[in-house]
Scaffold this motif. Structure first.
Motif, PDB file in Angstrom:
ATOM      1  N   ARG A 132     -15.293 109.652  34.820  1.00 39.49           N
ATOM      2  CA  ARG A 132     -16.694 110.120  34.804  1.00 39.49           C
ATOM      3  C   ARG A 132     -17.132 110.564  33.408  1.00 39.49           C
ATOM      4  NH1 ARG A 132     -15.473 113.532  39.716  1.00 39.49           N
ATOM      5  NH2 ARG A 132     -15.573 112.034  41.370  1.00 39.49           N
ATOM      6  N   ASP A 166      -6.337 101.488  42.023  1.00 39.94           N
ATOM      7  CA  ASP A 166      -5.883 102.727  42.654  1.00 39.94           C
ATOM      8  C   ASP A 166      -6.992 103.747  42.428  1.00 39.94           C
ATOM      9  OD1 ASP A 166      -3.358 104.011  43.924  1.00 39.94           O
ATOM     10  OD2 ASP A 166      -3.931 105.467  42.407  1.00 39.94           O
ATOM     11  N   PHE A 167      -6.684 105.000  42.586  1.00 49.56           N
ATOM     12  CA  PHE A 167      -7.643 106.076  42.414  1.00 49.56           C
ATOM     13  C   PHE A 167      -8.373 105.915  41.065  1.00 49.56           C
ATOM     14  CE2 PHE A 167      -8.946 110.335  41.342  1.00 49.56           C
ATOM     15  CZ  PHE A 167      -9.321 110.885  42.553  1.00 49.56           C
ATOM     16  N   GLY A 168      -9.682 105.854  41.110  1.00 49.66           N
ATOM     17  CA  GLY A 168     -10.479 105.801  39.873  1.00 49.66           C
ATOM     18  C   GLY A 168     -10.645 104.415  39.281  1.00 49.66           C
ATOM     19  N   ARG A 208      -9.930  92.033  50.341  1.00 48.33           N
ATOM     20  CA  ARG A 208      -9.071  92.959  49.601  1.00 48.33           C
ATOM     21  C   ARG A 208      -9.676  94.355  49.505  1.00 48.33           C
ATOM     22  NH1 ARG A 208      -6.868  96.608  48.021  1.00 48.33           N
ATOM     23  NH2 ARG A 208      -5.302  96.902  46.415  1.00 48.33           N
ATOM     24  N   THR A 212      -7.059  98.368  52.562  1.00 52.79           N
ATOM     25  CA  THR A 212      -6.239  99.564  52.797  1.00 52.79           C
ATOM     26  C   THR A 212      -6.789 100.360  53.984  1.00 52.79           C
ATOM     27  OG1 THR A 212      -5.694  99.558  50.461  1.00 52.79           O
ATOM     28  CG2 THR A 212      -5.160 101.556  51.673  1.00 52.79           C
ATOM     29  N   GLN A 247     -10.289 113.006  54.484  1.00 50.17           N
ATOM     30  CA  GLN A 247     -10.457 113.611  53.152  1.00 50.17           C
ATOM     31  C   GLN A 247     -10.507 112.506  52.115  1.00 50.17           C
ATOM     32  OE1 GLN A 247      -7.088 115.205  51.114  1.00 50.17           O
ATOM     33  NE2 GLN A 247      -8.220 116.919  50.245  1.00 50.17           N
ATOM     34  N   PHE A 249     -13.794 110.156  50.337  1.00 51.07           N
ATOM     35  CA  PHE A 249     -14.717 109.152  50.864  1.00 51.07           C
ATOM     36  C   PHE A 249     -14.868 108.038  49.826  1.00 51.07           C
ATOM     37  CE2 PHE A 249     -19.088 108.137  52.728  1.00 51.07           C
ATOM     38  CZ  PHE A 249     -18.582 107.701  53.930  1.00 51.07           C
ATOM     39  N   GLY A 250     -13.720 107.601  49.311  1.00 54.68           N
ATOM     40  CA  GLY A 250     -13.714 106.500  48.343  1.00 54.68           C
ATOM     41  C   GLY A 250     -13.360 105.213  49.062  1.00 54.68           C
ATOM     42  N   ASN A 251     -12.689 104.326  48.374  1.00 56.71           N
ATOM     43  CA  ASN A 251     -12.353 103.026  48.962  1.00 56.71           C
ATOM     44  C   ASN A 251     -11.582 103.186  50.271  1.00 56.71           C
ATOM     45  OD1 ASN A 251     -10.485 100.789  49.521  1.00 56.71           O
ATOM     46  ND2 ASN A 251     -11.513  99.801  47.823  1.00 56.71           N
ATOM     47  N   GLU A 272     -14.979 115.802  50.535  1.00 58.27           N
ATOM     48  CA  GLU A 272     -14.982 115.280  49.163  1.00 58.27           C
ATOM     49  C   GLU A 272     -14.629 116.411  48.201  1.00 58.27           C
ATOM     50  OE1 GLU A 272     -15.385 112.960  46.755  1.00 58.27           O
ATOM     51  OE2 GLU A 272     -14.909 111.389  48.188  1.00 58.27           O
ATOM     52  N   TRP A 273     -14.514 116.091  46.914  1.00 56.25           N
ATOM     53  CA  TRP A 273     -14.105 117.091  45.930  1.00 56.25           C
ATOM     54  C   TRP A 273     -15.140 118.202  45.777  1.00 56.25           C
ATOM     55  CZ3 TRP A 273     -17.107 117.831  41.519  1.00 56.25           C
ATOM     56  CH2 TRP A 273     -18.096 116.874  41.298  1.00 56.25           C
ATOM     57  N   ALA A 325      -7.400 111.049  49.659  1.00 59.99           N
ATOM     58  CA  ALA A 325      -7.920 111.330  48.316  1.00 59.99           C
ATOM     59  C   ALA A 325      -6.782 111.286  47.289  1.00 59.99           C
ATOM     60  CB  ALA A 325      -8.610 112.683  48.299  1.00 59.99           C
ATOM     61  N   LEU A 326      -5.960 112.314  47.305  1.00 64.81           N
ATOM     62  CA  LEU A 326      -4.924 112.458  46.284  1.00 64.81           C
ATOM     63  C   LEU A 326      -3.641 112.997  46.905  1.00 64.81           C
ATOM     64  CD1 LEU A 326      -6.920 114.199  43.420  1.00 64.81           C
ATOM     65  CD2 LEU A 326      -5.732 112.021  43.221  1.00 64.81           C
ATOM     66  N   GLN A 329      -2.081 117.425  48.988  1.00 65.85           N
ATOM     67  CA  GLN A 329      -3.232 118.124  49.553  1.00 65.85           C
ATOM     68  C   GLN A 329      -2.835 119.013  50.719  1.00 65.85           C
ATOM     69  OE1 GLN A 329      -6.475 117.864  48.110  1.00 65.85           O
ATOM     70  NE2 GLN A 329      -4.982 117.153  46.608  1.00 65.85           N
ATOM     71  N   ALA A 347      -3.892 108.404  51.533  1.00 62.17           N
ATOM     72  CA  ALA A 347      -3.526 108.552  50.119  1.00 62.17           C
ATOM     73  C   ALA A 347      -2.016 108.402  49.979  1.00 62.17           C
ATOM     74  CB  ALA A 347      -3.955 109.924  49.615  1.00 62.17           C
TER      75      ALA A 347
HETATM   76  P1  NAD Z   1     -11.167 106.095  45.107  1.00 63.73           P
HETATM   77  O1  NAD Z   1     -11.263 106.511  43.699  1.00 63.73           O
HETATM   78  O2  NAD Z   1     -11.937 104.907  45.572  1.00 63.73           O
HETATM   79  O3  NAD Z   1     -11.561 107.295  46.090  1.00 63.73           O
HETATM   80  C1  NAD Z   1     -11.027 108.568  46.039  1.00 63.73           C
HETATM   81  C2  NAD Z   1     -12.059 109.519  46.616  1.00 63.73           C
HETATM   82  O4  NAD Z   1     -11.488 110.833  46.712  1.00 63.73           O
HETATM   83  C3  NAD Z   1     -13.299 109.630  45.739  1.00 63.73           C
HETATM   84  O5  NAD Z   1     -14.454 109.515  46.532  1.00 63.73           O
HETATM   85  C4  NAD Z   1     -13.154 111.008  45.117  1.00 63.73           C
HETATM   86  O6  NAD Z   1     -14.415 111.612  44.804  1.00 63.73           O
HETATM   87  C5  NAD Z   1     -12.430 111.766  46.228  1.00 63.73           C
HETATM   88  N1  NAD Z   1     -11.760 112.971  45.775  1.00 63.73           N
HETATM   89  C6  NAD Z   1     -11.238 113.251  44.555  1.00 63.73           C
HETATM   90  N2  NAD Z   1     -10.678 114.477  44.552  1.00 63.73           N
HETATM   91  C7  NAD Z   1     -10.860 114.967  45.790  1.00 63.73           C
HETATM   92  C8  NAD Z   1     -10.529 116.192  46.402  1.00 63.73           C
HETATM   93  N3  NAD Z   1      -9.899 117.150  45.741  1.00 63.73           N
HETATM   94  N4  NAD Z   1     -10.888 116.386  47.699  1.00 63.73           N
HETATM   95  C9  NAD Z   1     -11.524 115.426  48.380  1.00 63.73           C
HETATM   96  N5  NAD Z   1     -11.878 114.235  47.856  1.00 63.73           N
HETATM   97  C10 NAD Z   1     -11.547 114.014  46.573  1.00 63.73           C
HETATM   98  O7  NAD Z   1      -9.600 105.927  45.375  1.00 63.73           O
HETATM   99  P2  NAD Z   1      -8.898 105.133  46.542  1.00 63.73           P
HETATM  100  O8  NAD Z   1      -8.598 103.782  46.044  1.00 63.73           O
HETATM  101  O9  NAD Z   1      -9.641 105.339  47.803  1.00 63.73           O
HETATM  102  O10 NAD Z   1      -7.500 105.902  46.602  1.00 63.73           O
HETATM  103  C11 NAD Z   1      -7.342 107.110  47.315  1.00 63.73           C
HETATM  104  C12 NAD Z   1      -5.868 107.318  47.593  1.00 63.73           C
HETATM  105  O11 NAD Z   1      -5.380 106.188  48.321  1.00 63.73           O
HETATM  106  C13 NAD Z   1      -4.978 107.438  46.368  1.00 63.73           C
HETATM  107  O12 NAD Z   1      -3.908 108.313  46.675  1.00 63.73           O
HETATM  108  C14 NAD Z   1      -4.409 106.041  46.205  1.00 63.73           C
HETATM  109  O13 NAD Z   1      -3.162 106.049  45.530  1.00 63.73           O
HETATM  110  C15 NAD Z   1      -4.251 105.648  47.651  1.00 63.73           C
HETATM  111  N6  NAD Z   1      -4.204 104.210  47.868  1.00 63.73           N
HETATM  112  C16 NAD Z   1      -5.223 103.387  47.502  1.00 63.73           C
HETATM  113  C17 NAD Z   1      -5.147 102.015  47.764  1.00 63.73           C
HETATM  114  C18 NAD Z   1      -6.270 101.081  47.450  1.00 63.73           C
HETATM  115  O14 NAD Z   1      -6.176  99.889  47.834  1.00 63.73           O
HETATM  116  N7  NAD Z   1      -7.341 101.510  46.823  1.00 63.73           N
HETATM  117  C19 NAD Z   1      -3.993 101.494  48.366  1.00 63.73           C
HETATM  118  C20 NAD Z   1      -2.971 102.359  48.750  1.00 63.73           C
HETATM  119  C21 NAD Z   1      -3.088 103.715  48.498  1.00 63.73           C
END
Ligand code: NAD
Length: 489
Positions: A132, A166-168, A208, A212, A247, A249-251, A272-273, A325-326, A329, A347
């Motif tokens: 960001r 992955d995240f971000g 794709r 997940t 917890q 609301f990302g991907n 969310e965060w 999320a992460l 938690q 996560a």
């Molecule tokens: P993303 O960046 O799309 O989404 C993460 C979301 O979590 C965001 O909306 C962010 O604002 C929110 N967030 C951040 N800190 C937070 C907090 N403290 N409390 C609540 N929400 C918070 O990431 P993603 O791809 O959805 O990945 C999320 C988790 O899933 C990670 O641990 C990642 O390693 C795991 N993962 C992702 C995939 C994938 O295909 N994207 C596959 C396997 C595992």
């Protein structure tokens, strides 16, 4: 250039700068899960040690021009296991990225790939930035430079190491990585297979992005339809009376919430965060997504009550809690207050090992990350296969299948004297396209992996939880690979 020398493959890297979140460093948590399961196998200690250690870590620092100034960026790539190649694992952009985290995530990828029979070793990368804080152009410069660093040390390539989102990070970053790699790999016919999670127009595979979350839904669906497991939890089967809190609301979190809601579950909380939204009558996931796109936050959503302290919502009563999320938690302090019946880890590493013991004692079933969120790597595997075979799934057989199905429908109509409506006919005769095949392959993988984990769980009285069952299953498969290579007798 980098102020610390970049480590070579397999060499020691600078000490971890981990700031443990929660109560336990992530890598320690993953290793303690491993050790718990390793005791239950009859494999030689040397082989177990080889499976557990991280084979290579590359730590790098590189300069990028940001707003007219040079900024030194820190990044990592870990290849946990070379028992199968390429290595596979996402790239994370977050301020919390450090060596401990990257190694823990890479290890999880090894175990995850084995559980879902994806023939890759585990890898993971990360750049310590808050995306960001940067413009799109700056993020592109950082991503391309990171890719060049990986190329220089042979830490990326279709047969070596294949990153993913992955995240971000997301399809945009993967497209930059693929483009940079291709520029350096003139004439390499499989160059596009150097990274997965790409946009469909740039070699990605349909399905794709949602994979997940969809995989998580298939995993949870198997569990809630498992009469034996539901009886143990004193729950009825099916989604109809199940409440869900998600917890993140990302991907992963958005797609998981969407598919669970569509299956009939009631999503009562999203965290969310910057806060959470709750509604015991159910949250319309699509409406919440539209609100977030418009306002940049889920808070203030008209269809639910906003709760400022998002973390506290993890402790609300519900049937299925999806931390997506992460990591870390659910930790030692808040674990005793968790009231969900099932925790499905969207996560990676959201529950620490210490917290899991507490949840297990409370009778809560934790469905482990290495299985539950494996949908991404399963479909990444399909994308990689598509890239190295240079043909879209379904291209060769879709029309043929449609022709055969149509002939079958015509024959049945002639035999019975009854006619189908056009929509019935289209539904039956339609040939599978790429997305159908990808989703079907994902569904099959999640179902068969669930049952092989449950076989270990119900079949061995010493295995007390699903994570240990998944680890036993995974360790045995990895050991089998080493043995077939003739490395261990
Ligand atoms: P993303 O960046 O799309 O989404 C993460 C979301 O979590 C965001 O909306 C962010 O604002 C929110 N967030 C951040 N800190 C937070 C907090 N403290 N409390 C609540 N929400 C918070 O990431 P993603 O791809 O959805 O990945 C999320 C988790 O899933 C990670 O641990 C990642 O390693 C795991 N993962 C992702 C995939 C994938 O295909 N994207 C596959 C396997 C595992």
């Amino acid at each position: 250039m980098a102020s610390a020398p970049a480590a070579k493959r397999g060499s020691k890297t600078p000490a971890s700068t981990a700031i443990p979140h929660g109560s336990q460093p992530f890598l320690q948590s993953v290793n303690s899960y491993f050790d718990k399961a390793a005791h239950l196998t009859d494999l030689p200690q040397g082989l177990l040690d080889q499976i557990r250690v991280c084979n290579s870590v590359y730590y790098m620092q590189f300069p990028v021009r940001i707003k007219g100034e040079i900024q030194v960026i820190e990044a990592w790539r870990a290849e946990h296991s070379h028992h199968k190649l390429p290595c596979k694992g996402g790239i994370r952009y977050a301020e919390t990225v450090d060596q401990d985290e990257v190694q823990a995530l890479a290890a999880l990828m090894t175990y995850k790939c084995a559980v879902v029979d994806v023939p890759f070793g585990g890898g993971k990368g990360g750049i310590r930035i808050n995306p960001r804080d940067y413009t799109v152009e700056e993020l592109e410069r950082i991503t391309r430079r990171y890719t060049v660093e990986l190329i220089k040390k042979n830490f990326i390539g279709p047969s070596v190491d294949v990153p993913a989102p992955d995240f971000g990070t997301g399809p945009r970053e993967m497209a930059w990585i693929a483009d940079t790699y291709q520029a350096f790999a003139q004439g390499e016919i499989n160059a596009l297979a150097c990274v997965t999670g790409k946009p469909v127009g740039q070699g990605g595979v349909r399905g794709r992005t949602a994979a997940t979350g969809r995989g998580l839904y298939f995993a949870v669906r198997e569990a809630v339809n498992d009469a034996k497991l539901m009886k143990k939890l004193k729950l009825t089967t099916g989604f109809a009376d199940k409440t869900v809190i998600v917890q993140g609301f990302g991907n992963v979190g958005y797609h998981a919430a969407k598919f669970l809601m569509e299956a009939g579950a009631t999503v009562i909380g999203i965290i969310e965060w910057d806060g959470a939204v709750v509604n015991p009558k159910g949250i319309d996931v699509e409406a919440l997504q539209a609100h977030r796109v418009e306002r940049g936050s889920i808070t203030g959503f008209a269809g639910a009550k906003t709760v400022k302290d998002g973390l506290s919502v993890l402790e609300y009563e519900c049937d299925i809690l999806v931390p997506a999320a992460l990591e870390n938690q659910i930790f030692k302090e808040n674990a005793p207050r968790i009231k969900a019946k099932i925790v499905a880890e969207g996560a990676n590493g959201p529950v620490t090992a210490v917290a899991e013991d507490i949840l297990n004692k409370k009778g809560i079933v934790v469905m482990p990350d290495m299985f539950v969120n494996a949908g991404g790597v399963v479909v990444s595997y399909f994308e990689w296969l598509k890239n190295i075979s240079h043909v879209r799934f379904g291209r060769m057989d879709k029309r043929f299948e449609e022709g055969s199905n149509t002939r079958l429908v015509n024959a049945l109509e002639n035999l019975t004297g009854k006619s189908l409506t056009l929509s019935e006919r289209n539904l039956i005769a339609r040939g599978a396209d790429e997305e159908d095949l990808v989703n079907s392959g994902l569904e099959d993988t999640m179902i068969s992996s669930y049952h092989s984990i449950m076989e270990v769980f119900w079949g061995n009285p010493k295995v007390k939880d699903l994570r240990t069952a998944a680890f036993v299953n995974s360790i045995n498969k990895i050991a089998g690979s080493y043995m077939s290579l003739g490395i261990f007798p």
